[in-house]
Design a protein around this motif. Structure first.
Motif, short mmCIF file in Angstrom:
data_model
loop_
_atom_site.label_atom_id
_atom_site.label_comp_id
_atom_site.label_asym_id
_atom_site.label_seq_id
_atom_site.Cartn_x
_atom_site.Cartn_y
_atom_site.Cartn_z
N VAL A 21 0.83 -1.20 0.00
CA VAL A 21 0.00 0.00 0.00
C VAL A 21 0.86 1.25 0.00
O VAL A 21 0.57 2.23 -0.68
CB VAL A 21 -0.95 -0.02 1.21
CG1 VAL A 21 -1.65 1.33 1.37
CG2 VAL A 21 -1.99 -1.13 1.06
N GLN A 22 1.97 1.22 0.76
CA GLN A 22 2.88 2.37 0.78
C GLN A 22 3.39 2.69 -0.61
O GLN A 22 3.41 3.85 -1.04
CB GLN A 22 4.05 2.08 1.71
CG GLN A 22 5.08 3.19 1.82
CD GLN A 22 4.60 4.38 2.61
OE1 GLN A 22 3.74 4.23 3.47
NE2 GLN A 22 5.13 5.55 2.33
N GLY A 23 3.81 1.66 -1.34
CA GLY A 23 4.29 1.87 -2.70
C GLY A 23 3.20 2.34 -3.64
O GLY A 23 3.44 3.18 -4.51
N ALA A 24 1.99 1.82 -3.45
CA ALA A 24 0.87 2.22 -4.31
C ALA A 24 0.49 3.68 -4.06
O ALA A 24 0.22 4.43 -5.01
CB ALA A 24 -0.33 1.30 -4.05
N VAL A 25 0.45 4.09 -2.81
CA VAL A 25 0.09 5.47 -2.48
C VAL A 25 1.12 6.43 -3.04
O VAL A 25 0.79 7.50 -3.58
CB VAL A 25 -0.05 5.63 -0.95
CG1 VAL A 25 -0.15 7.10 -0.56
CG2 VAL A 25 -1.27 4.86 -0.45
N ARG A 26 2.38 6.06 -2.93
CA ARG A 26 3.44 6.93 -3.47
C ARG A 26 3.30 7.07 -4.98
O ARG A 26 3.43 8.16 -5.54
CB ARG A 26 4.81 6.35 -3.11
CG ARG A 26 5.98 7.19 -3.56
CD ARG A 26 7.28 6.63 -3.02
NE ARG A 26 7.30 6.65 -1.56
CZ ARG A 26 8.25 6.08 -0.83
NH1 ARG A 26 9.22 5.40 -1.42
NH2 ARG A 26 8.22 6.17 0.48
N ALA A 27 3.03 5.95 -5.67
CA ALA A 27 2.85 6.01 -7.12
C ALA A 27 1.61 6.83 -7.48
O ALA A 27 1.60 7.57 -8.46
CB ALA A 27 2.73 4.60 -7.69
N GLY A 28 0.55 6.69 -6.68
CA GLY A 28 -0.65 7.47 -6.94
C GLY A 28 -0.39 8.96 -6.85
O GLY A 28 -0.90 9.74 -7.67
N ALA A 29 0.42 9.36 -5.88
CA ALA A 29 0.75 10.78 -5.75
C ALA A 29 1.54 11.27 -6.95
O ALA A 29 1.33 12.38 -7.45
CB ALA A 29 1.55 11.01 -4.46
N GLU A 30 2.44 10.45 -7.44
CA GLU A 30 3.24 10.83 -8.60
C GLU A 30 2.40 10.92 -9.87
O GLU A 30 2.66 11.75 -10.75
CB GLU A 30 4.37 9.82 -8.81
CG GLU A 30 5.43 9.83 -7.71
CD GLU A 30 6.45 8.72 -7.90
OE1 GLU A 30 6.23 7.86 -8.79
OE2 GLU A 30 7.45 8.70 -7.16
N LEU A 31 1.38 10.06 -9.95
CA LEU A 31 0.56 9.97 -11.16
C LEU A 31 -0.73 10.76 -11.06
O LEU A 31 -1.59 10.67 -11.93
CB LEU A 31 0.25 8.50 -11.46
CG LEU A 31 1.46 7.61 -11.73
CD1 LEU A 31 1.05 6.15 -11.81
CD2 LEU A 31 2.15 8.04 -13.02
N ASP A 32 -0.88 11.53 -9.99
CA ASP A 32 -2.07 12.37 -9.84
C ASP A 32 -3.32 11.51 -9.74
O ASP A 32 -4.35 11.80 -10.35
CB ASP A 32 -2.16 13.33 -11.02
CG ASP A 32 -2.98 14.58 -10.68
OD1 ASP A 32 -3.10 14.87 -9.49
OD2 ASP A 32 -3.46 15.23 -11.61
N ALA A 33 -3.26 10.44 -8.95
CA ALA A 33 -4.40 9.53 -8.79
C ALA A 33 -4.65 9.29 -7.30
O ALA A 33 -3.74 9.37 -6.48
CB ALA A 33 -4.13 8.20 -9.49
N ALA A 34 -5.90 9.02 -6.97
CA ALA A 34 -6.27 8.71 -5.59
C ALA A 34 -6.27 7.19 -5.40
O ALA A 34 -6.67 6.44 -6.29
CB ALA A 34 -7.66 9.27 -5.28
N ILE A 35 -5.79 6.75 -4.23
CA ILE A 35 -5.75 5.33 -3.90
C ILE A 35 -6.70 5.07 -2.74
O ILE A 35 -6.60 5.71 -1.69
CB ILE A 35 -4.33 4.89 -3.52
CG1 ILE A 35 -3.32 5.26 -4.62
CG2 ILE A 35 -4.30 3.39 -3.25
CD1 ILE A 35 -3.59 4.62 -5.96
N VAL A 36 -7.64 4.16 -2.94
CA VAL A 36 -8.60 3.77 -1.90
C VAL A 36 -8.30 2.33 -1.50
O VAL A 36 -8.13 1.47 -2.37
CB VAL A 36 -10.05 3.89 -2.40
CG1 VAL A 36 -11.02 3.35 -1.36
CG2 VAL A 36 -10.38 5.33 -2.75
N VAL A 37 -8.21 2.07 -0.20
CA VAL A 37 -7.91 0.72 0.29
C VAL A 37 -9.14 0.14 0.96
O VAL A 37 -9.79 0.81 1.78
CB VAL A 37 -6.73 0.75 1.30
CG1 VAL A 37 -6.43 -0.66 1.80
CG2 VAL A 37 -5.49 1.36 0.64
N SER A 38 -9.48 -1.10 0.60
CA SER A 38 -10.62 -1.78 1.22
C SER A 38 -10.23 -3.20 1.58
O SER A 38 -9.27 -3.75 1.05
CB SER A 38 -11.83 -1.79 0.27
OG SER A 38 -11.53 -2.56 -0.89
N ILE A 39 -10.97 -3.77 2.52
CA ILE A 39 -10.78 -5.17 2.90
C ILE A 39 -12.05 -5.92 2.54
O ILE A 39 -13.15 -5.57 2.98
CB ILE A 39 -10.49 -5.30 4.41
CG1 ILE A 39 -9.20 -4.54 4.77
CG2 ILE A 39 -10.39 -6.76 4.82
CD1 ILE A 39 -8.93 -4.48 6.26
#
Length: 352
Positions: A83-101
């Motif tokens: 998730v940490q890597g995904a959130v960082r990539a989302g910030a770079e790509l101007d995208a929002a990351i939503v996490v669900s279980i």
């Protein structure tokens, strides 16, 4: 290039300019460490892709591209890294990351439609075990899917991201063999999980190449959980031929084995060497620090986000399955085979 119907992302502009996403971000933020020629090119492409206009519209309430990451269990050391890597990539790509279980029981017929209604552009499933019906529902909803470390072998058309699990299993076992261990056990995750199978096959390949037999009961599967390490380790210590080294399928299992060893009065690494897999924070905080196979989890999260957004933009991907390289990290939980308790024969020539 013709303008896309969907809002261009930083990745779209970067690909058109032949530069990195970070360079495009620098231009947008007015940074000075970009050459005049590159700045001019990027600004021109930003206008061509109507990126600036989209940014203005966002101020009026338009939403970012949103990618949902679905976990099949509560956050742990492994999924937190992804998730940490995904959130960082989302910030770079101007995208929002939503996490669900969400478990399989939560993925009803309306599940895929609900994701689209909620504005999701793509779905990333972490260690997902999606059924054929669920894959079909995502396809009907035209929602791109990327799976990280799939538990079941994905269909050819399902895009997935993983690591070189076989090579990692091979390296972990060769390390133990080079230390003189011959009775080496493997304690892994679900038997049907693709990543577990690859790690186990790497272990078996190393043992076979070294001429080291695998006694009955020295290969065990369960779940990638701490308690499975405790229970599996205890079972291994009850065998007639007690292993002097254990390769665990993940760091949590390895820590469980450490606890099982402590309960039996076994010292790590003097009496028992242990190797994990993942290189999460718990590996570095263990006592002793855990020798493990580094799986680039943050990079895997980033690759998954970038791939998901490319699929959402209608772009082709070079491969339906991407594997990132693993690396053995040697710390304090492994040592040469003891000459006392559980002594073993020396390693075969050429291992090391």
């Amino acid at each position: 290039m013709p303008a896309s119907r969907r809002r261009a992302t930083l990745a779209t502009v970067a690909a058109s300019a032949g530069v990195s996403v970070a360079t495009v971000s620098k231009v947008l933020n007015g940074r000075s460490d970009v050459s005049a020629a590159t700045r001019s090119l990027v600004e021109s492409l930003l206008r061509q892709h109507n990126y600036v206009a989209s940014a203005q519209r966002r101020g009026e309430g338009a939403a970012l591209d949103t990618v949902e990451i679905e976990l099949d269990a509560d956050l742990n050391a492994y999924s937190t890294e992804i998730v940490q890597g995904a959130v960082r990539a989302g910030a770079e790509l101007d995208a929002a990351i939503v996490v669900s279980i969400r478990t399989n029981a939560d993925r009803s017929g309306a599940w895929a439609r609900g994701l689209v209604t909620a504005g999701r552009r793509a779905l990333i499933a972490v260690t997902g075990d999606l059924t054929a019906g669920q894959l079909a529902a995502l396809s009907r909803a035209q929602l791109p899917l990327v799976v990280i470390d799939p538990l079941n072998l994905p269909q050819a058309e399902v895009t997935s991201v993983g690591s070189t699990n076989f090579a990692g299993g091979l390296a972990a076992t060769q390390h133990l063999l080079a230390l003189g261990h011959r009775r080496i056990a493997y304690l892994g995750g679900p038997a049907t999980a693709a990543c577990n199978q690859a790690r186990m096959h790497g272990y078996r390949a190393a043992m076979e190449a070294a001429g080291a037999p695998v006694p009955p009961g020295h290969v065990r599967t369960g779940h990638f959980h701490y308690q499975d390490g405790v229970a599996g380790g205890a079972a291994l210590f009850d065998l007639p031929e007690v292993p002097t080294a254990i390769f665990a399928g993940c760091d949590e299992i390895a820590l469980g084995v450490m606890e099982a060893a402590r309960a039996r009065g076994l010292r790590v690494p003097e009496d028992l060497s242990i190797v994990g897999f993942d290189d999460t924070q718990v590996a570095r905080m263990a006592s002793p620090p855990l020798t493990t196979v580094r799986q680039p989890l943050r990079e895997m999260g980033g690759v998954a986000v970038r791939t998901a957004l490319r699929l959402a933009a209608g772009e082709r991907v070079d491969s339906h399955h991407v594997e990132l390289a693993t690396e053995l990290v040697v710390r304090g939980s492994t040592a040469p085979a003891s000459l006392g308790l559980g002594s073993t024969a020396p390693a075969s020539p050429g291992l090391g």
